[in-house]
Design a protein around this motif. Structure first.
Motif, short mmCIF file in Angstrom:
data_model
loop_
_atom_site.label_atom_id
_atom_site.label_comp_id
_atom_site.label_asym_id
_atom_site.label_seq_id
_atom_site.Cartn_x
_atom_site.Cartn_y
_atom_site.Cartn_z
N SER A 1 7.31 -3.17 5.79
CA SER A 1 6.48 -4.15 5.09
C SER A 1 5.00 -3.86 5.29
O SER A 1 4.20 -3.93 4.34
CB SER A 1 6.82 -5.56 5.59
OG SER A 1 6.04 -6.53 4.93
N LEU A 2 4.62 -3.51 6.52
CA LEU A 2 3.22 -3.22 6.81
C LEU A 2 2.77 -1.94 6.10
O LEU A 2 1.67 -1.89 5.52
CB LEU A 2 3.02 -3.08 8.32
CG LEU A 2 1.59 -2.80 8.80
CD1 LEU A 2 0.65 -3.91 8.36
CD2 LEU A 2 1.56 -2.63 10.32
N ILE A 3 3.61 -0.93 6.13
CA ILE A 3 3.28 0.34 5.46
C ILE A 3 3.08 0.12 3.97
O ILE A 3 2.12 0.63 3.37
CB ILE A 3 4.38 1.38 5.72
CG1 ILE A 3 4.33 1.86 7.17
CG2 ILE A 3 4.25 2.56 4.77
CD1 ILE A 3 5.53 2.69 7.57
N LEU A 4 3.97 -0.65 3.34
CA LEU A 4 3.88 -0.90 1.90
C LEU A 4 2.57 -1.60 1.56
O LEU A 4 1.87 -1.21 0.60
CB LEU A 4 5.07 -1.73 1.44
CG LEU A 4 5.12 -2.03 -0.07
CD1 LEU A 4 5.21 -0.75 -0.87
CD2 LEU A 4 6.31 -2.95 -0.39
N LYS A 5 2.20 -2.62 2.32
CA LYS A 5 0.94 -3.36 2.05
C LYS A 5 -0.26 -2.43 2.17
O LYS A 5 -1.10 -2.34 1.27
CB LYS A 5 0.78 -4.51 3.04
CG LYS A 5 1.71 -5.69 2.84
CD LYS A 5 1.32 -6.80 3.81
CE LYS A 5 2.31 -7.95 3.78
NZ LYS A 5 3.63 -7.58 4.34
N ARG A 6 -0.33 -1.75 3.30
CA ARG A 6 -1.52 -0.93 3.54
C ARG A 6 -1.60 0.25 2.59
O ARG A 6 -2.69 0.64 2.16
CB ARG A 6 -1.54 -0.47 5.00
CG ARG A 6 -1.82 -1.60 5.99
CD ARG A 6 -2.04 -1.08 7.39
NE ARG A 6 -3.13 -0.12 7.43
CZ ARG A 6 -3.45 0.58 8.52
NH1 ARG A 6 -2.73 0.44 9.62
NH2 ARG A 6 -4.44 1.44 8.50
N PHE A 7 -0.45 0.82 2.26
CA PHE A 7 -0.48 1.94 1.32
C PHE A 7 -0.97 1.48 -0.05
O PHE A 7 -1.79 2.15 -0.68
CB PHE A 7 0.90 2.58 1.20
CG PHE A 7 0.94 3.68 0.18
CD1 PHE A 7 0.52 4.96 0.50
CD2 PHE A 7 1.38 3.44 -1.12
CE1 PHE A 7 0.53 5.98 -0.45
CE2 PHE A 7 1.39 4.45 -2.08
CZ PHE A 7 0.97 5.72 -1.73
N MET A 8 -0.44 0.36 -0.54
CA MET A 8 -0.84 -0.13 -1.85
C MET A 8 -2.34 -0.37 -1.90
O MET A 8 -3.01 -0.05 -2.89
CB MET A 8 -0.08 -1.41 -2.19
CG MET A 8 1.42 -1.23 -2.36
SD MET A 8 1.86 -0.10 -3.69
CE MET A 8 1.37 -1.05 -5.12
N PHE A 9 -2.88 -0.92 -0.83
CA PHE A 9 -4.31 -1.22 -0.81
C PHE A 9 -5.14 0.05 -0.69
O PHE A 9 -6.08 0.29 -1.47
CB PHE A 9 -4.64 -2.16 0.35
CG PHE A 9 -6.06 -2.64 0.35
CD1 PHE A 9 -6.43 -3.75 -0.39
CD2 PHE A 9 -7.05 -1.98 1.07
CE1 PHE A 9 -7.74 -4.19 -0.41
CE2 PHE A 9 -8.37 -2.41 1.07
CZ PHE A 9 -8.71 -3.52 0.31
N GLU A 10 -4.82 0.90 0.27
CA GLU A 10 -5.63 2.09 0.52
C GLU A 10 -5.47 3.12 -0.60
O GLU A 10 -6.41 3.82 -0.95
CB GLU A 10 -5.29 2.68 1.89
CG GLU A 10 -5.64 1.72 3.02
CD GLU A 10 -5.56 2.34 4.40
OE1 GLU A 10 -5.66 3.58 4.50
OE2 GLU A 10 -5.41 1.59 5.38
#
Length: 714
Positions: free
Chosen positions: A446-455
């Motif tokens: 979940s954390l990887i998905l959020k940060r990847f989408m943003f970055e």
């Protein structure tokens, strides 16, 4: 070559635990007593400004934990991987292996993993225990924790009315997590082994193409070694698109052509797509092979049950409808509502990032209606043009496009992106914790998905804007080269050079202050473990993110920058060494976690490859004049020298673009269908394992039948 064995388990600390200034001697002694009571050994103790203890355990306790978590080991008699069994311990020993214990059974990574699991499983109180000296001390300090709930206590509480335990929200019961949340423990983690980390660094920094992946796994574990194995695999596979890209660039230079009208560059984009599909497929096969050999190839149920569970998970105490055991349950409906809130917060921050990009492109002179007067005029004004900012890129102005000052807005944009990413990193971590995931695997995904989408949005949005809104491949190529190259230099500097300088300066300041404080005073005994605690914590997300963003530059915009693959090879070789240096000398040794591959990162890679089919086709037929070189009748050139679709031919161009894109996606589906994920040698191993287990089961049943027959005859 002589075999190198690890030092004795019971005489060498595996983990360090650093107490904060909040912890008085009484509390420290109570915690130490609790840890020792549950099977941990405290074999070093010392302090300079904070108290740090070293933890290990006995060989017997380590064996029990290996059996409890079903640690997979290869049997030497059958050569199959199976869950460790204490009663057949000698069958897993291989004394020919270096960097294992004297029995050839457990590696340094195994030791760290097992001792960490033992530590995390220790609770404040035993099941059914009402109180203890430690619990009373924590109560006195107003520290929240959860007692172990028995079935009997649960059923009694369910009859108790409004205050029943089944309806309460409980935090975790792990002692170490309770102490960390209360600020009583500053840090806990594995201890570096100087000899092993120096050996890994020595084998990496020289003139070598590949890192010592097997040695990295032996020392750091699966999570770190999968990263290095993947980066090595990507670097080797990148030589093909790099070679083709150099040929494409050389041919264009020889013909004195440009990227706008080069009729051969689109084929490079198509080849890059097919290459990336094959790369992912063969990486998946290599990943499965590594997972099996490293003993982490488990089913979904086993991964949920035996991989790392989150001590932070909280919810309602209930009796499991599946196992009948006491468990903590959290409603999936509540979590889905939290997903919606997380998405809204992310969208709001992405909006800020988008407008920052618009300002940057204005300052670079990329957004200017005069560049395409046939499209933007008084009757159709450019919605993103800011005249005051775009003037700054004109000749003689601050960001003159024809001078070195044109790079200043790019550098400023990269710096702002870096700042936004740091802000969202904190925000995403808070949101993911708030979502309350049960397992570390779900939390990380979940954390990887959020940060990847943003970055990824931050990194790619300007390129997508120039390619598909401005439809200017020259600007796209210029921006891509600028961002790609500047970001490569930026990350290498910020990852190693800056942290090393700051670490040395910080340590010097602390040592100076400490020396002044202790002049003339009796100091507490110094422990080398204090140096471990002072190191920075390692975060793997940034390493993965940088390589995957770079992979996106290569695949998504292959038709605009064929040299990107060559630069990626050089950057990866430098990154491999900088990451090894960072792990060895700048950061604490990361905790050992079991995983069976790249996880969410693999899914994101697959998404980028799928998207690259569309982006390269759009660049080919929509952004550049590359398709026009092959089918000139579909396009016209207007008075402002800009390419337009011929009358009544736009639908045909769109049909061709999306037709080629569908053909590429069909090629991907075909490759995935034809080439299996599991290599034949691994499938043979799995089938042999099943055969051996069935044979042993038959032998056991025959032996049991013979015993019963013997008893009847007696």
């Amino acid at each position: 070559m002589s075999v190198v064995t690890l030092p004795s388990l019971e005489s060498n600390p595996i983990l360090f635990l650093e107490f904060s200034e909040k912890a008085d001697d009484d509390l420290i002694n109570l915690v130490k007593d609790r840890l020792q009571e549950q099977g941990l050994l405290i074999i070093s103790y010392g302090s300079d400004d904070t108290v740090v203890i070293g933890l290990t355990t006995s060989d017997e306790k380590l064996d029990m934990e290996a059996k409890a978590i079903r640690l997979l080991k290869r049997r030497q008699d059958t050569l199959v991987m199976e869950a460790f069994d204490i009663e057949q311990k000698e069958k897993y020993c291989d004394t020919s292996r270096s960097y294992y214990d004297s029995l050839g059974l457990f590696s340094e990574n195994d030791r760290c993993l097992l001792v960490t699991r033992i530590l995390n499983d220790i609770t404040v109180l035993n099941e059914g225990q009402i109180s203890s000296n430690l619990s009373r001390k924590l109560d006195e300090l107003k520290v929240r924790y959860r007692r172990k709930i028995s079935k009997k206590l649960l059923r009694q509480s369910q009859l108790g009315g409004a205050n029943d335990l089944a309806m309460k929200e409980f935090p975790t019961q792990s002692l170490i997590y309770v102490l960390e949340e209360a600020g009583i423990v500053n840090a806990v983690g594995p201890i570096h082994r100087s000899g092993l980390k120096q050996l890994i660094w020595k084998k990496t920094y020289g003139l070598t193409l590949s890192p010592p992946v097997e040695l990295i796994h032996t020392y750091y574990g699966a999570e770190i070694s999968f990263y290095f194995a993947w980066m090595d695999f990507l670097t080797r596979w990148s030589f093909f698109p790099a070679m083709i890209g150099l040929i494409t660039y050389g041919a264009r230079w020889y013909r004195d052509d440009n990227i706008m009208g080069d009729e051969y560059t689109p084929f490079y984009g198509l080849l890059t797509f097919v290459w990336s599909v094959l790369f992912l497929k063969y990486w998946k096969r290599h990943e499965v092979r590594l997972s099996y050999s490293w003993g982490v190839l488990l089913g979904e149920y086993e991964k949920q049950k035996y991989f790392a569970l989150r001590p932070e998970f909280h919810g309602h105490i209930r009796e499991s409808p599946v196992t009948g055991m006491i468990e903590v349950h959290y409603s999936s409906y509540k979590r889905r509502l939290k997903y919606v809130v997380s998405a809204l917060v992310t969208i709001a921050m992405l909006n800020a990032a988008f407008w920052t990009m618009i300002l940057s492109l204005n300052m670079q002179g990329y957004i200017n209606p005069h560049h395409d007067p046939g499209r933007w005029n008084e009757g159709n004004e450019h919605p993103f043009h800011w005249p005051e900012l775009s003037k700054l890129a004109q000749p003689g102005q601050v960001f003159d496009m024809n001078t070195w000052r044109s790079f200043l807005p790019v550098i400023l944009h990269v710096a702002i992106i870096f700042t936004f990413n740091n802000i969202y990193r904190v925000t995403a971590t808070y949101l993911t914790k708030w979502e309350n995931h049960e397992t570390q695997l779900n939390f990380s995904n979940s954390l990887i998905l959020k940060r990847f989408m943003f970055e990824a949005f931050d990194c790619y949005v300007a390129l997508f804007y120039l390619a598909f809104y401005e439809r200017d491949i020259s600007k796209l190529r210029t921006e891509l080269i600028s961002v790609f190259n500047i970001d490569t230099v930026r990350r290498l500097a910020l990852e190693c050079i800056v942290p090393m300088i700051l670490q040395r300066l910080t340590r010097k300041v602390k040592d100076d202050k400490k020396g002044k404080k202790t002049d003339g005073l009796n100091r507490k005994p110094y422990s080398p473990l204090s140096d471990e605690a002072k190191l920075d914590e390692y975060e793997q997300f940034d390493d993965y993110m940088e390589i995957i963003i770079q992979f996106g530059y290569v695949t998504l915009f292959a038709s605009a920058y064929p040299l990107a693959s060559s630069i990626m090879i050089i950057a990866n070789l430098v990154e491999m060494r900088s990451d090894t240096f960072k792990l060895s000398f700048i950061c604490r040794k990361p905790r050992s976690l079991r995983c069976d591959g790249l996880g969410m990162w693999g899914s994101l890679l697959s998404g980028l490859v799928t998207l690259s089919a569309l982006t390269n086709c759009l660049i080919f037929g929509f952004t550049s004049g590359q398709l026009m070189e092959w089918l000139p009748g579909l396009y016209t050139i207007d008075e402002s020298d800009h390419m337009r679709f011929s009358d009544n031919k736009g639908w045909l161009v769109i049909f061709i673009i999306f037709g080629v894109e569908r053909a590429l996606l069909f090629t991907k589906l075909l490759i995935n269908a034809v080439i299996p994920d599991i290599p034949e040698d691994v499938m043979d191993e799995l089938q042999r394992k099943h055969f051996v287990q069935e044979e042993e089961s038959r032998q056991y049943e025959r032996g049991l039948g013979n015993v019963n027959n013997s008893n009847k005859s007696d």
